[in-house]
Scaffold this motif. Sequence first.
Motif, PDB file in Angstrom:
ATOM      1  N   LEU A  97      -2.084  -7.581   3.428  1.00  0.00           N
ATOM      2  CA  LEU A  97      -0.874  -8.337   3.752  1.00  0.00           C
ATOM      3  C   LEU A  97      -0.860  -9.700   3.073  1.00  0.00           C
ATOM      4  N   PHE A  98      -2.010 -10.359   3.019  1.00  0.00           N
ATOM      5  CA  PHE A  98      -2.062 -11.663   2.367  1.00  0.00           C
ATOM      6  C   PHE A  98      -1.677 -11.545   0.899  1.00  0.00           C
ATOM      7  N   HIS A  99      -2.205 -10.536   0.238  1.00  0.00           N
ATOM      8  CA  HIS A  99      -1.866 -10.348  -1.180  1.00  0.00           C
ATOM      9  C   HIS A  99      -0.391  -9.985  -1.335  1.00  0.00           C
ATOM     10  N   GLY A 100       0.108  -9.099  -0.480  1.00  0.00           N
ATOM     11  CA  GLY A 100       1.490  -8.658  -0.616  1.00  0.00           C
ATOM     12  C   GLY A 100       2.507  -9.715  -0.276  1.00  0.00           C
ATOM     13  N   VAL A 101       2.186 -10.581   0.716  1.00  0.00           N
ATOM     14  CA  VAL A 101       3.141 -11.600   1.149  1.00  0.00           C
ATOM     15  C   VAL A 101       2.964 -12.898   0.379  1.00  0.00           C
ATOM     16  N   LEU A 124       4.772 -12.946  11.867  1.00  0.00           N
ATOM     17  CA  LEU A 124       4.935 -11.518  12.157  1.00  0.00           C
ATOM     18  C   LEU A 124       3.793 -10.713  11.545  1.00  0.00           C
ATOM     19  N   ALA A 125       3.280 -11.187  10.397  1.00  0.00           N
ATOM     20  CA  ALA A 125       2.099 -10.546   9.811  1.00  0.00           C
ATOM     21  C   ALA A 125       0.901 -10.693  10.751  1.00  0.00           C
ATOM     22  N   TYR A 158      -3.596 -14.895   8.740  1.00  0.00           N
ATOM     23  CA  TYR A 158      -4.185 -13.709   8.128  1.00  0.00           C
ATOM     24  C   TYR A 158      -5.664 -13.535   8.456  1.00  0.00           C
ATOM     25  N   ALA A 159      -6.273 -14.540   9.069  1.00  0.00           N
ATOM     26  CA  ALA A 159      -7.723 -14.490   9.296  1.00  0.00           C
ATOM     27  C   ALA A 159      -8.121 -14.240  10.744  1.00  0.00           C
ATOM     28  N   VAL A 160      -7.340 -14.739  11.710  1.00  0.00           N
ATOM     29  CA  VAL A 160      -7.855 -14.789  13.082  1.00  0.00           C
ATOM     30  C   VAL A 160      -7.350 -13.719  14.062  1.00  0.00           C
ATOM     31  N   ILE A 204       5.710  -7.875  -0.400  1.00  0.00           N
ATOM     32  CA  ILE A 204       6.001  -7.617   1.007  1.00  0.00           C
ATOM     33  C   ILE A 204       6.754  -8.811   1.579  1.00  0.00           C
ATOM     34  N   HIS A 205       7.894  -8.569   2.180  1.00  0.00           N
ATOM     35  CA  HIS A 205       8.703  -9.657   2.754  1.00  0.00           C
ATOM     36  C   HIS A 205       8.514  -9.657   4.274  1.00  0.00           C
ATOM     37  N   LEU A 206       7.579 -10.466   4.704  1.00  0.00           N
ATOM     38  CA  LEU A 206       7.230 -10.517   6.123  1.00  0.00           C
ATOM     39  C   LEU A 206       6.758 -11.930   6.448  1.00  0.00           C
TER      40      LEU A 206
END
Length: 530
Positions: free
Chosen positions: A441-445, A457-458, A404-406, A451-453
């Motif tokens: 995305l980090f919060h949702g997954v 893939l995120a 999620y960071a790079v 979020i189902h990912l």
Amino acid sequence: MPQGLGQLSGLDAGIIGLYLVAIVALGLYASRQSTTATDYFLAARSSTWPTIGLALLASNISSTTLIGLAGAAYASGIAVYNYEWMASVVLVFFCLFLLPVILRSQVYTMPEFLERRFDGSIRLYFSGLTIFLNIVVDTAGTLFGGALMFKLIFPDVPLWQIAALLALAAGAYTAAGGLKAVLVTEVVQAVILCGASVFVAVFAFEKAGGWDAVMAGVDAQKMSLIRPASDETLPWTGLITGVPLIGLYFWCTNQFMVQRVLSAKDLNHGRWGSLFAGLLKLPVLFLMVLPGSAAILIYPNLERPDLVYPTLIFDLLPVGIIGIVVAGFLAAIMSSIASTFNSASTLVTMDFVRRFNPNVSQASLVRIGRITTLCFMVLSVAWVPVVENLTDTLWQYLQAVLAYAVPPVVALFLAGIFWRRANVAGARAGVLVGLVAGGYLFHGVQVSGSIHLHFLLAATLLFALSLAAVIIASLVTAPPDRVKTETLMWTRADFDAETRSLKGQPLWQNYRVQAGALLALTAIIVWLFR
């Protein structure tokens, strides 16, 4: 867990103590000539390929790796090895396209390179992000993994105190000698680490009944590198998209790793050393991953996957060998910690202190680097309890945070090196979109589960969004000055000139031949364990 786990004989304790004293003494001895910033942060740009290759391996193989690989193989299968063999592919890409440009720029840090290609705001963002990841991912994860092992030996000592002692041991010679001290100790530590891993693998397979017993006794799905798209651990879709992205960040842009290559005496040694590191990554399957598979047959009911590696050591190995292997484990911890301390202090000193005070003396830069190293020792130890409570496995923690960071950073480097039109506005847009989308995305997954990912893939989605932002913003604004792109990009002309120069070199010295052989060997291993 077997009874009596973690008990050391006097011989084993003596071997570990002797190793610890010797490696710290060696590091302090190597530190005596670090007087200038180039000496301290880049080992006087004099490193040869064997040193670079072994140092890259030692920096990469930390306690997080040893515990994480075996634990992941035990819990979900050998697909975790995909991160390891992918390093060979990424390093070939690095040698072909990125390394010539980076070494030609003569920078101290990778964020400094982004400043020359774009501007200072991008440098400060990337430097701050790298420092943060060095502390909360690399160093804290390594300290936690190391403390987890030594907690078995000293059950009454709090985890944070063990982590503090490990950080102090590695930080002492790192603060004193900088990269030269780190490189000298890493060469020794890489050799000890590889030898210790051989012992663990041999005894694990022997206890499990041999190679054939492990291959036949473990579930076939757990012994496959290529997983279906629905796999929760490492789907093949994530393997061909997210894993290379994380690898590109880690091996090609992360100061923690690239600093070793920046110290090369010339481009050839940088390339040979990088490819040597890629070659050294291939046996990891047999030395560090498959022992975790063997543990499925030996210890089918371990309470936590991260206990696999310590259990194999203390339950299977004889007196004397335990001391050697624990010393190898200690080598992995200290080399990785020293690497992150040194790279983080380099970033603070060169990207912040020298940038805002360009007239600071060489002696002051070295002194600031040492003080910064000591500060990071304290911060990383303070983060260890957070790591302990965040995740079930070290490997999950490491890869998920990076995912999620790079990706925006990878987008910036690739656009900047391969696309002349990429400009400052595009770089800023890529960073902004990456930060907002990554947080969402980090919060949702990871936090809410809305979020189902898969995180790989995120990472791919984040890369695509950031790259699109770079392209769109660059196209609707003025192109960059030619000085920004003249020497800071890969060009076909450079490649053609290199082709002509390689014609006079023996095949065994031709890095392209070496790279082709490395890719072929990697493909064979992946095919055999597909």
